[in-house]
Design an enzyme around this catalytic site. Structure first.
Site, PDB file in Angstrom:
ATOM      1  N   GLN A 199       9.394  15.959  41.620  1.00 24.81           N
ATOM      2  CA  GLN A 199      10.161  15.858  42.858  1.00 24.81           C
ATOM      3  C   GLN A 199       9.576  16.767  43.931  1.00 24.81           C
ATOM      4  O   GLN A 199       9.379  17.966  43.710  1.00 24.81           O
ATOM      5  CB  GLN A 199      11.631  16.234  42.603  1.00 24.81           C
ATOM      6  CG  GLN A 199      12.537  16.112  43.803  1.00 24.81           C
ATOM      7  CD  GLN A 199      12.693  14.679  44.280  1.00 24.81           C
ATOM      8  OE1 GLN A 199      12.862  13.768  43.482  1.00 24.81           O
ATOM      9  NE2 GLN A 199      12.627  14.482  45.580  1.00 24.81           N
ATOM     10  N   LYS A 258      18.390   9.374  41.006  1.00 17.97           N
ATOM     11  CA  LYS A 258      17.367   8.653  40.249  1.00 17.97           C
ATOM     12  C   LYS A 258      17.741   8.565  38.775  1.00 17.97           C
ATOM     13  O   LYS A 258      17.536   7.524  38.130  1.00 17.97           O
ATOM     14  CB  LYS A 258      16.011   9.348  40.427  1.00 17.97           C
ATOM     15  CG  LYS A 258      15.439   9.167  41.831  1.00 17.97           C
ATOM     16  CD  LYS A 258      14.294  10.113  42.152  1.00 17.97           C
ATOM     17  CE  LYS A 258      13.829   9.947  43.591  1.00 17.97           C
ATOM     18  NZ  LYS A 258      12.822  10.927  44.014  1.00 17.97           N
ATOM     19  N   ASP A 306       5.295   7.448  40.326  1.00 14.76           N
ATOM     20  CA  ASP A 306       5.556   7.653  41.750  1.00 14.76           C
ATOM     21  C   ASP A 306       4.328   7.307  42.588  1.00 14.76           C
ATOM     22  O   ASP A 306       4.387   7.307  43.818  1.00 14.76           O
ATOM     23  CB  ASP A 306       5.988   9.101  42.013  1.00 14.76           C
ATOM     24  CG  ASP A 306       7.009   9.206  43.139  1.00 14.76           C
ATOM     25  OD1 ASP A 306       7.695   8.198  43.412  1.00 14.76           O
ATOM     26  OD2 ASP A 306       7.128  10.275  43.752  1.00 14.76           O
TER      27      ASP A 306
END
Length: 295
Positions: free
Chosen positions: A98, A54, A121
Site C-alpha cells: 500500500q 480491499k 498491483d
C-alpha cells in the site's frame, strides 16, 4: 443534453460477479482459495481505510487476504522482509504494497522485491517498463489505469485514433494510463503543472483523464463538446451540510462538465470501485497462472 453518467459502481458490480464465479470454479478445481497479501507501513488513515476496503472486497468474492501491518518507523529491511515472506508463501498469489510508504522507505527498492508472478498491483518497475515498450506484455497492468480503460470502453467510443489528454503524470495513474491509451492507438498528450495554456490543450481531446489531485480543477469550458471524461480524483472539501463536515469531489467540476461532455464519471462511484475490482481480477489471474490453469 447532459452527459451520460459512466456508472463505475454498476460496471464493477458486474465484473465482481464474474470474478466470484471464477473464484468458485478455481477453488473447485484446485481445492485452494486465491490469496492476496497486503503490506501496510505507517499510520496514514486513508491508507488503512483502503486496505480494509480491499480486504472486505476479497472476502466477498472468495479471495483470502492476509495483512502485515508495520509501524510508521518501520525499517527498509522490515518492509522488504514482509514482501519476501509473501513471495515465499504458496497460499499467497498476489502481493500489494500500500502506497504511500513512510518517507524513510525506498519505494522502488521495496516494490522491486515483489515477485513478478505476484505483482497484482502492476507497479513493479519491470512491469511498468514492459508496459512502456512496444511488443512487450507486462504480467499485470496497474489496477486504476486498467479500470479507467474499461470505463472508456463502456462508452462505446473507439479509442483507436482518438485524441486523449491525461492530466497528471504520477507513477500510479497518470503515466501508466497514458501508456495504455498509447498502446490502444490513441494519440496521447500528458499534461502537468508546467503545460502552457492547459485549457486549450484539453479542449482538443476526445478523451480526458483527470488525475491531478486538485479539487474541481477541470471546468466545463475546458472541454470539447461530447468528450469522454474520466475523473480519477478523490478530494476532501469542507461541507457544513454534511454530518462529517466534508464531502468528496473529483478533479473535474462535475456540474459544469456534465453540460459539455458526452460521457462522464462521478465522484464517488466512478473510478474508485473499479480500482479494487481490477485488483481482485489480477489476484485471481495470478492464482490461475501459478496453478497452471488456462486463462
Amino acid at each position: 443534453m447532459p452527459a451520460k453518467i459512466i456508472d463505475g459502481q454498476q460496471v464493477a458490480g458486474r465484473i465482481r460477479g464474474e470474478i466470484s464465479a471464477a473464484v468458485d470454479d478455481f477453488t473447485a478445481k484446485t481445492g485452494l482459495m486465491p490469496g492476496l497479501g497486503v503490506v501496510l507501513a505507517g499510520d496514514d488513515p486513508a491508507s488503512a481505510m483502503y486496505v480494509r476496503m480491499k480486504r472486505r472486497a476479497c472476502e466477498r468474492v472468495g479471495i483470502r487476504s492476509e495483512a502485515r501491518i508495520l509501524p510508521s518507523d518501520a525499517t527498509q529491511q522490515a518492509v522488504e522482509d514482509a514482501v519476501r515472506a509473501f513471495n515465499d508463501d504458496p497460499a499467497i498469489h498476489g502481493i500489494l504494497v500500500q502506497l504511500p510508504l513512510p518517507d524513510q522507505i525506498d519505494e522502488e527498492a521495496a516494490l522491486s522485491r515483489i515477485s513478478l508472478a505476484k505483482d497484482v498491483d502492476g507497479i513493479h518497475p519491470v512491469n511498468i517498463g514492459r508496459l512502456g515498450m512496444r511488443g512487450r506484455e507486462p504480467s499485470f497492468t496497474p489496477a486504476t489505469p486498467t479500470g479507467v480503460m474499461i470505463l472508456i470502453e463502456e462508452t462505446g467510443l473507439s479509442i483507436e485514433g482518438a485524441q486523449a489528454v491525461v492530466i497528471g503524470r504520477s507513477n500510479i495513474v497518470g503515466l501508466p494510463v497514458a501508456l495504455m491509451l498509447t498502446n490502444a492507438n490513441a494519440t496521447v498528450t500528458i499534461c502537468h503543472s508546467r503545460t502552457r495554456d492547459l485549457p486549450a490543450v484539453v479542449r482538443r481531446a476526445d478523451i480526458v483523464v483527470a488525475a491531478v489531485g486538485r479539487p474541481e480543477f477541470v471546468t466545463g469550458d475546458w472541454l470539447k463538446t461530447g468528450a469522454v471524461v474520466i475523473d480519477v480524483g478523490s478530494n476532501s472539501v469542507p461541507d457544513e451540510s454534511s454530518d462529517k463536515g466534508y464531502r468528496y469531489v473529483g478533479d473535474v467540476e462535475f456540474v459544469t462538465a456534465r453540460t459539455v461532455a458526452g460521457h462522464i464519471t462521478k465522484v464517488p462511484g466512478g473510478v474508485g470501485p473499479m480500482t479494487i475490482t481490477m485488483l481482485l481480477a489480477n489476484t485471481l489471474k495470478a492464482a490461475q497462472r501459478i496453478a497452471g490453469i488456462d486463462l
